[in-house]
Design a protein around this motif. Structure first.
Motif, short mmCIF file in Angstrom:
data_model
loop_
_atom_site.label_atom_id
_atom_site.label_comp_id
_atom_site.label_asym_id
_atom_site.label_seq_id
_atom_site.Cartn_x
_atom_site.Cartn_y
_atom_site.Cartn_z
N TYR A 179 71.50 17.31 49.11
CA TYR A 179 71.35 18.09 47.89
C TYR A 179 70.05 17.85 47.13
O TYR A 179 69.73 18.59 46.21
CB TYR A 179 72.52 17.80 46.93
CG TYR A 179 73.88 18.13 47.50
CD1 TYR A 179 74.34 19.43 47.55
CD2 TYR A 179 74.69 17.12 48.00
CE1 TYR A 179 75.58 19.73 48.08
CE2 TYR A 179 75.93 17.40 48.54
CZ TYR A 179 76.38 18.71 48.57
OH TYR A 179 77.60 19.01 49.10
N ASP A 238 65.36 27.72 49.69
CA ASP A 238 66.63 27.03 49.48
C ASP A 238 67.65 27.43 50.54
O ASP A 238 68.41 26.59 51.05
CB ASP A 238 67.18 27.33 48.09
CG ASP A 238 66.36 26.68 46.98
OD1 ASP A 238 65.61 25.73 47.30
OD2 ASP A 238 66.47 27.12 45.82
N LEU A 267 67.60 20.55 46.01
CA LEU A 267 68.05 21.54 45.02
C LEU A 267 67.97 21.01 43.60
O LEU A 267 68.01 21.77 42.64
CB LEU A 267 69.50 21.95 45.32
CG LEU A 267 69.76 22.66 46.65
CD1 LEU A 267 71.24 22.98 46.78
CD2 LEU A 267 68.93 23.94 46.75
N ARG A 287 75.89 24.66 48.24
CA ARG A 287 74.45 24.91 48.17
C ARG A 287 74.18 26.38 47.87
O ARG A 287 73.36 26.72 47.01
CB ARG A 287 73.77 24.50 49.48
CG ARG A 287 73.63 22.99 49.67
CD ARG A 287 72.90 22.67 50.97
NE ARG A 287 71.55 23.21 50.95
CZ ARG A 287 70.46 22.55 50.57
NH1 ARG A 287 70.57 21.30 50.15
NH2 ARG A 287 69.27 23.12 50.60
N THR A 326 69.34 25.25 53.54
CA THR A 326 70.79 25.20 53.62
C THR A 326 71.28 25.43 55.05
O THR A 326 72.29 24.86 55.47
CB THR A 326 71.41 26.26 52.68
OG1 THR A 326 71.03 25.96 51.33
CG2 THR A 326 72.93 26.28 52.77
N THR A 332 77.66 23.79 52.69
CA THR A 332 76.93 25.06 52.68
C THR A 332 77.37 25.95 51.52
O THR A 332 76.55 26.59 50.84
CB THR A 332 77.13 25.80 54.01
OG1 THR A 332 76.71 24.95 55.08
CG2 THR A 332 76.35 27.10 54.05
#
Length: 880
Positions: free
Chosen positions: A604, A482, A607, A499, A486, A496
């Protein structure tokens, strides 16, 4: 021929007070010597303030000449201008559009240079909507330089608009077609002018500013097959019939351009015709396409290979051959090589991992399936070197950029045990040859051009070109992935920050979000939220506010208010990215997504790991396969309330039985079948897309002028005004309440009826209070079916509905199989309701039996049963 002016600009005016000054100011700003130009402003019986504006400009400027006449329509008004024009050249400007300042001078100066070569000069056109400049027409990829263009050499110019200047030929002038209902007047006019020489001039130094944002424009309402099919088809049949042998490619391409954009907008075919009439209509298309060359179709700049194969497939005289070459599979039609491919693409959707089971929905996208029989192909999973044949069905994406099936893409559902398999790969057999595949994923699957590895369910999924590698992951590894993903957005601090915050936040918080649509105050989303909030199970629950509330205290308890989050807020964005589960009463991403769609898609989606349960707003009975199909939905489960829905979702929407949750909608916990109804009838019509304007995703405004002129309004009003109905209501002491759909309720004043027995009601109503229900196809009908109360259907605009002018044109539960009689005429609907009243609302067969057997047996705990089911699923998943 002597002329008083160099140019005559003809400006028809009808109901454009909002835009007229802009148009006329642009005429004042023209750089041509005003003594050489006349502007003929012709008022076509406008009921608004347009004529006063015309008079104001005529007083100020001698070159602006105004006329007023009775309403005759656009073409007749332009013809009026042509007959009065005294200029050497003619321009046409619709009064909601305008010309840039140098246009008239630059275009006429150029026309003088090529006067003997052409009868028409086109100039640039810019389409705009508000402050947004829209994509230009494809013709401007060819029309780049000033000059004369031979239409035999340049067949794809398709001059269909009035961004043109033509010679004033006096008695030999071409006039616009005034046939009632004919709306191709611009291109018909241009074609007849161009036919004389088959050449056209082009001047790039002017600009016609085409206003696509005028919601009162005739284009917005009457451009539909319901109004235009016959006149449009006759025009092209006459045009093609003018040529005994080969139709010039220029006119072939114009026909293709016209039917392609109409197909894309779903306004091409006359769905309101009977089956026999529709078959004859399709034969007419076939005849025109038979006179259209394959080369013209394939090379058309607005037609890609998928649409080309659709049009070619409608022809009856095409010779189709498949050829296996060293480069792969080649498709030849009438000896022309139209397509070839080395392998096939698998379009993947919803890659999911639960426990050790990997699932994927996919389809094979290729135009060649349009010309294959069912036994000509198979789709295989390649597992440890073995080929396993998969069951296939027609993908919903076979409705390629259209609302009808235009191509055939075989779809499949795949699952495998990751304890036994770590490589996911597919192959396709075409006749006697096996072909490899490569992957491409639908939006929101998590992959994009920068991101090839995502984590799902404790595994890494690595997208390679030809296959997926799936391997177990650790939590530390998932966090690092992840963070790595990012870093791509390190130049965007706010992105950023969100995230990175979500990576740690999701570890500490279990988030469930609940949604309803902005048009309703409370729906199944709230009812489920209210039920689940009472459980102390470590889950943080939030109801997302999409509706505007005047006073939260009147709607929510103090405890509930602690769990409210405003849609689109910073808090909502964080919770959305971190959510474990989402419950939504409305289909689609826009009702739940706090981000702008492009941002969500690229920034996104990797995620997002929540699972979605679609609670439904009501029982799905409208035919909405394009929106609600399993291949388009992000939902893992759908709450259903009846055996009908189970069958419908499985047979028509490609859901499996495991994806359907039979607990029933939470709203049925709140409908008491034992309540004695009052002396009231509820009338709740649905809304109409064609009478509204979409201001943004899933938000609509009504157009009052369209509503007043519509059969929808006229026939509803006639039904509500029926004197025999008023008499029956009065004699039996019954009241008829009219509840308009929230989108239509903006014009509730239009439904005022001269009877104290008929009342427009707003806000929530208790359906149990009503003896009977009248509707067109509102999903409210199922609440009354649940109550087993009499139902009558009245569709005041049935031909328009059937033609597809609404956002759907068919019902999965057709009227003939539904819960009551259906009428399309107001007097007959009123008579039926009178009979219903006089019978004291007695249920009749076959409707009585249908109502009694429609729903599952509920225990009054639908919301709690869903909660317990989800909890049980989560516990079993945790153990696995």
């Amino acid at each position: 021929m002597e002329f008083k002016y160099q140019a005559s600009v003809i400006v028809p005016v009808y109901n454009v007070e909002e835009y007229l000054s802009i148009c006329l100011d642009a005429m004042v700003a023209q750089t041509i010597d005003k003594s050489k130009m006349e502007v003929l402003v012709i008022n076509d019986g406008s009921p608004d303030n347009s004529w006063a504006i015309c008079e104001e400009y005529a007083k100020k400027y001698d070159f602006i000449k105004i006329f007023s006449k009775e309403n005759e329509g656009l073409s007749a008004t332009r013809n009026f201008g042509i007959r009065h024009a005294q200029g050497k050249y003619l321009f046409f400007v619709d009064s909601d559009d305008y010309l840039t300042p140098p246009t008239v001078k630059k275009v006429t100066d150029f026309f003088d240079k090529v006067y003997d070569e052409v009868d028409m000069v086109a100039y640039h056109e810019t389409k705009y909507k508000g402050d947004i400049i829209l994509a230009p027409h494809y013709r401007f990829k060819t029309l780049e330089k000033e000059g004369v263009y031979d239409l035999e050499e340049y067949p794809y110019l398709a001059q269909t608009r009035v961004n043109v200047c033509v010679k004033n030929m006096g008695e030999d002038n071409v006039f616009f077609d005034t046939t009632p209902g004919f709306k191709l007047e611009d291109q018909e006019y241009c074609n007849r002018v161009l036919m004389r020489k088959m050449k056209m001039g082009y001047c790039p130094h002017g600009d016609y500013m085409y206003n696509k944002g005028n919601e009162t424009s005739i284009m917005k309402f009457y451009f539909h097959a319901y109004y235009l099919f016959e006149t449009s088809m006759k025009y092209f049949e006459n045009l093609f019939g003018y040529f005994e042998d080969k139709v010039p490619p220029y006119f072939q391409s114009m026909f293709l351009s016209d039917i392609t954009w109409r197909l894309n907008d779903d306004i091409l075919y006359p769905y309101h015709y009977s089956d026999e009439e529709f078959s004859k209509a399709m034969k007419r298309f076939e005849n025109l396409l038979n006179r259209t060359d394959v080369e013209t179709i394939i090379q058309h700049p607005s037609i890609n290979i998928y649409r080309a194969c659709y049009w070619i497939g409608l022809r009856s005289n095409s010779d189709v051959v498949f050829n296996q070459t060293e480069e792969g599979l080649e498709l030849l039609i009438d000896g022309v090589s139209v397509y070839s491919q080395e392998d096939f693409v698998v379009i993947g959707h919803k890659p999911r991992i639960v426990g050790d089971k990997f699932t994927l929905t996919g389809f094979i996208k290729s135009p060649i399936f349009n010309f294959l029989k069912e036994d000509d192909y198979d789709v295989y999973a390649v597992e440890n070197g073995e080929y396993r044949k998969l069951d296939t069905f027609m993908s919903v994406h076979s409705h390629y950029r259209a609302k009808i099936v235009t191509n055939y893409f075989p779809a499949f559902k795949y699952e495998c045990d990751l304890k036994e398999l770590s490589r996911v790969e597919f192959a396709v057999r075409i006749k006697d040859t096996m072909y490899s595949t490569h992957f491409w994923f639908m939006p929101y699957a998590g992959f994009n051009r920068h991101r090839h590895v995502i984590s799902r369910g404790g595994y890494y999924i690595h997208k390679k070109h030809t296959h997926l590698d799936i391997k177990p992951a650790t939590q530390k590894g998932i966090d690092l992935l992840d963070i790595k993903n990012t870093v791509i957005y390190s130049t965007h601090p706010r992105l950023t920050k969100l995230r990175l915050k979500s990576i740690s936040y999701r570890k500490k918080h279990r988030i469930w979000l609940y949604y309803d649509l902005y048009t309703v105050e409370k729906d199944n989303g709230f009812f489920q939220f209210e039920n689940d909030l009472k459980h102390d199970d470590g889950i943080e629950r939030y109801y997302v506010l999409t509706h505007e509330y005047d006073d939260l205290d009147k709607v929510f308890t103090k405890e509930q208010q602690k769990h409210l989050v405003e849609f689109g807020s910073k808090e909502h964005r964080l919770l959305f990215v971190c959510a474990e589960r989402i419950f939504t009463a409305y289909y689609g991403l826009s009702p739940i997504n706090p981000f702008e769609t492009p941002k969500m898609k690229y920034q996104y989606e990797d995620l997002i790991r929540f699972s979605t349960i679609y609670l439904q707003h009501g029982v799905l009975h409208a035919s909405l396969r394009l929106q609600n199909s399993q291949e388009r939905s992000q939902a893992e489960g759908i709450v259903v309330s009846s055996p009908f829905e189970v069958k419908n979702y499985m047979e028509n929407y490609a859901y499996s039985r495991e994806e359907l949750i039979t607990t029933g909608m939470a709203r049925y916990d709140r409908i008491d079948r034992n309540v004695k109804p009052k002396n009231r009838i509820l009338f709740a019509p649905s809304w109409r897309k064609y009478l509204t304007t979409e201001v943004k995703a899933s938000k609509w405004d009504v157009n009052i002028e369209r509503i007043i002129k519509s059969d929808y309004y006229k026939n509803f009003f006639a039904f509500l005004s029926d004197k025999s109905l008023h008499k029956a209501l009065e004699e039996n002491d019954i009241y008829l309440d009219v509840k308009l759909h929230p989108i239509i309720s903006q014009v509730d004043g239009l439904f005022g009826i001269d009877s104290d027995r008929v009342n427009v009601v707003s806000g929530d109503v208790d359906v149990a209070d009503y003896q009977a229900f009248v509707t067109d196809f509102s999903s409210y009908v199922f609440d009354f079916a649940y109550l087993q109360r009499p139902i009558m259907y009245f569709v005041p605009d049935y031909p328009q509905f059937k033609s597809g002018m609404n956002h759907y044109r068919a019902l999965d539960l057709p009227f003939e199989e539904a819960f009551g009689p259906m009428f399309t005429e107001s007097d007959k609907a009123a008579q039926c309701l009178c009979s219903m009243i006089e019978s004291r609302f007695a249920l009749e067969e076959p409707y009585k039996g249908r109502l009694e057997n429609f729903f599952f047996d509920f225990d009054g705990n639908c919301a709690e049963n869903l909660y317990q089911l989800v909890q049980k699923y989560d516990e079993e998943h945790k153990k696995a």
